[in-house]
Every structure is written in C-alpha cells, then in structure tokens.
Design a protein around this motif. Structure first.
Motif, PDB file in Angstrom:
ATOM      1  N   LYS A   5       6.819 -10.490   1.204  1.00  0.00           N
ATOM      2  CA  LYS A   5       7.437  -9.077   1.214  1.00  0.00           C
ATOM      3  C   LYS A   5       7.364  -8.306   0.396  1.00  0.00           C
ATOM      4  N   VAL A   6       6.110  -8.869  -0.692  1.00  0.00           N
ATOM      5  CA  VAL A   6       5.671  -7.955  -1.554  1.00  0.00           C
ATOM      6  C   VAL A   6       4.395  -7.071  -1.194  1.00  0.00           C
ATOM      7  N   LYS A   7       4.168  -6.208  -1.197  1.00  0.00           N
ATOM      8  CA  LYS A   7       3.489  -5.208  -1.346  1.00  0.00           C
ATOM      9  C   LYS A   7       2.993  -3.517  -2.287  1.00  0.00           C
ATOM     10  N   LEU A   8       1.607  -3.304  -2.462  1.00  0.00           N
ATOM     11  CA  LEU A   8       1.136  -2.985  -3.132  1.00  0.00           C
ATOM     12  C   LEU A   8       2.016  -1.191  -2.904  1.00  0.00           C
ATOM     13  N   LEU A   9       2.474  -0.317  -3.412  1.00  0.00           N
ATOM     14  CA  LEU A   9       3.437   0.196  -2.872  1.00  0.00           C
ATOM     15  C   LEU A   9       2.163   1.798  -1.816  1.00  0.00           C
ATOM     16  N   LEU A  10       1.296   1.481  -2.918  1.00  0.00           N
ATOM     17  CA  LEU A  10       0.384   3.287  -2.674  1.00  0.00           C
ATOM     18  C   LEU A  10      -0.576   2.105  -0.852  1.00  0.00           C
ATOM     19  N   ASP A  11      -0.410   1.331  -0.508  1.00  0.00           N
ATOM     20  CA  ASP A  11      -0.960   1.644   0.596  1.00  0.00           C
ATOM     21  C   ASP A  11      -0.411   1.713   1.857  1.00  0.00           C
ATOM     22  N   PHE A  12       1.051   2.202   1.485  1.00  0.00           N
ATOM     23  CA  PHE A  12       1.587   2.955   3.045  1.00  0.00           C
ATOM     24  C   PHE A  12       1.555   4.560   2.531  1.00  0.00           C
ATOM     25  N   ASP A  13       0.576   4.709   1.675  1.00  0.00           N
ATOM     26  CA  ASP A  13      -0.162   6.570   1.375  1.00  0.00           C
ATOM     27  C   ASP A  13      -1.392   6.359   2.614  1.00  0.00           C
ATOM     28  N   THR A  14      -2.047   6.673   3.857  1.00  0.00           N
ATOM     29  CA  THR A  14      -2.870   6.413   4.136  1.00  0.00           C
ATOM     30  C   THR A  14      -3.589   7.815   3.892  1.00  0.00           C
ATOM     31  N   THR A  15      -2.998   8.640   3.343  1.00  0.00           N
ATOM     32  CA  THR A  15      -3.790   9.798   2.723  1.00  0.00           C
ATOM     33  C   THR A  15      -4.071  10.499   1.436  1.00  0.00           C
ATOM     34  N   SER A  16      -3.824   9.122   0.968  1.00  0.00           N
ATOM     35  CA  SER A  16      -4.529   9.020  -0.863  1.00  0.00           C
ATOM     36  C   SER A  16      -5.774   8.159  -0.701  1.00  0.00           C
ATOM     37  N   GLN A  17      -6.527   8.266  -1.961  1.00  0.00           N
ATOM     38  CA  GLN A  17      -7.480   7.019  -1.988  1.00  0.00           C
ATOM     39  C   GLN A  17      -6.918   6.671  -3.166  1.00  0.00           C
ATOM     40  N   ILE A  18      -6.214   6.970  -3.585  1.00  0.00           N
ATOM     41  CA  ILE A  18      -5.730   6.156  -5.420  1.00  0.00           C
ATOM     42  C   ILE A  18      -4.832   5.625  -4.344  1.00  0.00           C
ATOM     43  N   LYS A  19      -5.166   3.732  -5.254  1.00  0.00           N
ATOM     44  CA  LYS A  19      -4.498   2.552  -4.388  1.00  0.00           C
ATOM     45  C   LYS A  19      -3.098   2.295  -5.748  1.00  0.00           C
ATOM     46  N   GLU A  20      -3.522   2.234  -6.399  1.00  0.00           N
ATOM     47  CA  GLU A  20      -2.189   1.962  -7.559  1.00  0.00           C
ATOM     48  C   GLU A  20      -1.960   3.283  -8.072  1.00  0.00           C
ATOM     49  N   VAL A  21      -0.462   3.209  -8.892  1.00  0.00           N
ATOM     50  CA  VAL A  21       0.370   3.629  -9.562  1.00  0.00           C
ATOM     51  C   VAL A  21      -0.403   3.976 -11.379  1.00  0.00           C
ATOM     52  N   PRO A  22      -0.745   5.143 -11.418  1.00  0.00           N
ATOM     53  CA  PRO A  22      -1.168   4.810 -12.793  1.00  0.00           C
ATOM     54  C   PRO A  22      -0.699   5.046 -14.051  1.00  0.00           C
ATOM     55  N   ASP A  23       0.260   3.926 -14.746  1.00  0.00           N
ATOM     56  CA  ASP A  23       1.151   3.708 -15.963  1.00  0.00           C
ATOM     57  C   ASP A  23       0.920   5.544 -16.898  1.00  0.00           C
TER      58      ASP A  23
END
Length: 151
Positions: A104-122
């Motif tokens: 059930k657990v996924k990294l949110l930005l893995d779903f945006d295939t257009t982004s090079q960023i894979k972690e949402v910065p705090d």
C-alpha cells in the motif's frame, strides 16, 4: 469508498497540502483523503500557516485539517498510502505487519513521470517560496494519482 493517506514527518507542511490537493480533485462520495505524520511533533496542530496561505492562493482550504501521527491501524483504514520522502517511507514500512501493508505504501513523486525530483522537500525551514515549490510538485503528482484513480 477508496481511502488515501498522505504522509510526511510532522503533518503540518507537505502532507496537508497533498491531502487538500488530492481531495480537491476527487469526488467526495467515492474517495476519502486524509494525512498524517510519522513523528508526534504536531499532534492536534493546524497546518503550518505558510501551507494554509499557499493552498488558499490556489483556491484550496486546508485550515480545518488537524495534525496526527501515523499508526499501524492506518494500514487497515487506507487503500493507498503516499509518502513524501525516503526517510518517512522507511518509517512507515517499519510499522508494516504484512506484505499487503507494504504494498500500500508508495513514494508520492514516483507517480509524476515528468519530474526528475523523487522526494518532496520539507519546506519547514524555508520561506514561502519553498512552500510554493512544494505545492507545484504536489499538484503535478496528485494530478497523476487522481487521473489513475478516476479511470
């Protein structure tokens, strides 16, 4: 009803924005969206005022959200759990009891295939511009997720 949980560290900056964004893109009679933090720093707190302000400038009201900590029962409550970064991803996985929980657990930005960023910065220690950047990242990712869920 499909249930979705957005998770960050304190549940006052990133996950409330992701919660509000995704909630605004899905019909409330078919989807339930919530957010939580892996830490207990801000239980019972409103979202950060900068998150509230950025959301408001984009027509989304997150001022009624309340900070809470992620707990094991969230695996039973939610169909999808989207996490903002690798650190929180690992913290959530440590609480998983089964492979079904883990799936059930996924990294949110893995779903945006257009982004090079894979972690949402705090953005907590940043200025309002950091919150705008986070909003844009989350907006794009939640567009992809909403489109996938609405198929």
């Amino acid at each position: 009803m499909t249930s979705i949980l957005m998770v960050c560290l304190g549940n006052i900056c990133r996950s409330p924005l992701a919660h509000g964004l995704l909630e605004s893109k899905l019909p409330p009679d078919s989807f339930y969206v919530d957010s939580a933090g892996t830490a207990n720093y801000h239980i019972g707190s409103l979202p950060d005022q900068r998150s509230i302000a950025v959301a408001k400038t984009h027509g989304i009201d997150i001022s009624n959200q309340c900070g809470r900590q992620f707990n094991v029962s969230d695996f039973d409550t939610f169909d999808y759990i989207y996490v903002m970064d690798h650190s929180n991803f690992e913290n959530v996985l440590k609480l998983a009891r089964t492979t079904f929980d883990i799936a059930k657990v996924k990294l949110l930005l893995d779903f945006d295939t257009t982004s090079q960023i894979k972690e949402v910065p705090d953005p907590y220690y940043d200025k309002i511009s950091g919150f705008e950047t986070v909003f844009e990242l989350l907006d794009n990712a939640t567009n992809f997720i909403a489109n996938q869920l609405l198929r």
